[in-house]
Scaffold this motif. Sequence first.
Motif, PDB file in Angstrom:
ATOM      1  N   GLN A  49      -3.987-100.096 100.158  1.00  0.00           N
ATOM      2  CA  GLN A  49      -3.655 -98.799 100.380  1.00  0.00           C
ATOM      3  C   GLN A  49      -3.539 -98.016  99.146  1.00  0.00           C
ATOM      4  O   GLN A  49      -3.989 -96.991  99.002  1.00  0.00           O
ATOM      5  CB  GLN A  49      -2.455 -98.771 101.191  1.00  0.00           C
TER       6      GLN A  49
ATOM      7  N   SER B  37      -6.846 -89.102 114.089  1.00  0.00           N
ATOM      8  CA  SER B  37      -6.124 -90.413 113.174  1.00  0.00           C
ATOM      9  C   SER B  37      -4.644 -90.135 112.607  1.00  0.00           C
ATOM     10  O   SER B  37      -3.865 -91.297 112.704  1.00  0.00           O
ATOM     11  CB  SER B  37      -7.060 -90.520 111.734  1.00  0.00           C
ATOM     12  N   LEU B  40      -2.297 -90.971 115.486  1.00  0.00           N
ATOM     13  CA  LEU B  40      -2.221 -92.273 115.755  1.00  0.00           C
ATOM     14  C   LEU B  40      -1.350 -92.984 114.982  1.00  0.00           C
ATOM     15  O   LEU B  40      -0.408 -94.083 115.009  1.00  0.00           O
ATOM     16  CB  LEU B  40      -3.568 -92.876 115.727  1.00  0.00           C
ATOM     17  N   CYS B  41      -1.303 -92.402 113.515  1.00  0.00           N
ATOM     18  CA  CYS B  41      -0.572 -92.868 112.291  1.00  0.00           C
ATOM     19  C   CYS B  41       0.830 -92.663 112.676  1.00  0.00           C
ATOM     20  O   CYS B  41       1.783 -93.689 112.564  1.00  0.00           O
ATOM     21  CB  CYS B  41      -0.937 -92.324 111.110  1.00  0.00           C
ATOM     22  N   TRP B  44       1.786 -95.266 115.251  1.00  0.00           N
ATOM     23  CA  TRP B  44       2.320 -96.545 114.919  1.00  0.00           C
ATOM     24  C   TRP B  44       3.664 -96.598 114.145  1.00  0.00           C
ATOM     25  O   TRP B  44       4.457 -97.584 114.034  1.00  0.00           O
ATOM     26  CB  TRP B  44       1.119 -96.965 114.009  1.00  0.00           C
ATOM     27  N   VAL B  52       0.626-100.814 109.248  1.00  0.00           N
ATOM     28  CA  VAL B  52      -0.632-100.250 109.829  1.00  0.00           C
ATOM     29  C   VAL B  52      -0.667 -98.777 109.793  1.00  0.00           C
ATOM     30  O   VAL B  52      -1.744 -98.168 109.432  1.00  0.00           O
ATOM     31  CB  VAL B  52      -0.622-100.591 111.043  1.00  0.00           C
ATOM     32  N   THR B  55      -2.010 -97.776 106.370  1.00  0.00           N
ATOM     33  CA  THR B  55      -3.409 -97.874 106.389  1.00  0.00           C
ATOM     34  C   THR B  55      -4.166 -96.568 107.082  1.00  0.00           C
ATOM     35  O   THR B  55      -5.356 -96.063 106.523  1.00  0.00           O
ATOM     36  CB  THR B  55      -3.583 -99.256 106.950  1.00  0.00           C
ATOM     37  N   GLU B  56      -3.446 -96.402 108.361  1.00  0.00           N
ATOM     38  CA  GLU B  56      -4.369 -95.393 109.100  1.00  0.00           C
ATOM     39  C   GLU B  56      -4.205 -94.193 108.403  1.00  0.00           C
ATOM     40  O   GLU B  56      -5.200 -93.277 108.421  1.00  0.00           O
ATOM     41  CB  GLU B  56      -3.592 -95.233 110.500  1.00  0.00           C
ATOM     42  N   GLY B  60      -7.956 -93.719 107.472  1.00  0.00           N
ATOM     43  CA  GLY B  60      -8.344 -93.006 108.632  1.00  0.00           C
ATOM     44  C   GLY B  60      -8.236 -91.527 108.620  1.00  0.00           C
ATOM     45  O   GLY B  60      -9.222 -90.866 108.713  1.00  0.00           O
TER      46      GLY B  60
END
Lengths: 158, 81
Positions: A49, B37, B40-41, B44, B52, B55-56, B60
């Motif tokens: 990241q 995206s 969705l982040c 999560w 996660v 990272t998204e 994303g």
Amino acid sequence: MKSLQALAQNGGGDNLILQTTIRLTVPFIQLFGLYVIVHGHYSPGGGFQGGVLLGAAFILIALGYDLPTSKRYFPVRTNAILANSGALIFAGIATLCALLGGYFLDYSILTRLLPIDPIEWRSLGIFLVEVGVGLGVMCIMLSLYWDMASGGQMEEGL
Amino acid sequence: MIWQLDLLILLMVVICAIATITIRDLLGAAIVFGAYSFLLCLLWAEMGAVDVAFTEATVGAGISTILFIAAIFRTTRRSKD
């Protein structure tokens, strides 16, 4: 979209507000990326990241200015060297653990090289591997964008 | 874990997903996909999977949207055939 494309190709996309904003925010994005890499082993985030964040800072320069400007700040040759050394750091440390008699990526065996506590070596080893991952991901993300935006020519693009 | 918030974000995720495959304009679809995206982040992060979600948000919503736009700029507005 066609007019946007023409604007991007003849370099008429210079926008003072956009460029000043990018110039102000890029250092903070890079600092945050370094923070994420360094604190990767005990907080959310990590090498991947943080590397993506560092790469996104250079991609922002390429988006707001143009491709040659971002290549001036981060030359293609440096990009190739850093990407490969990132992979080398990861694989090198992992193989070194195996060569010293431990398992692949088992950092506690590195205590034979530098005698500190094995538990401290585990923490330090994760940090070193994540630095390698971050370097590799940063360079690969940037070169992905360069290739994608210029059609592989690396000369003119967004 | 507030189920009302979960349901609201999930509804918006589904709306964004349907909009992404319905919109005919490529640039608009890429932008809506970025919004998908990011929602969705949020979902999560709200469910407790912070790693996660991180990272998204970076890959994303950040990099993949930029790569889509870079690819779209190499295309033309109307198809030739």
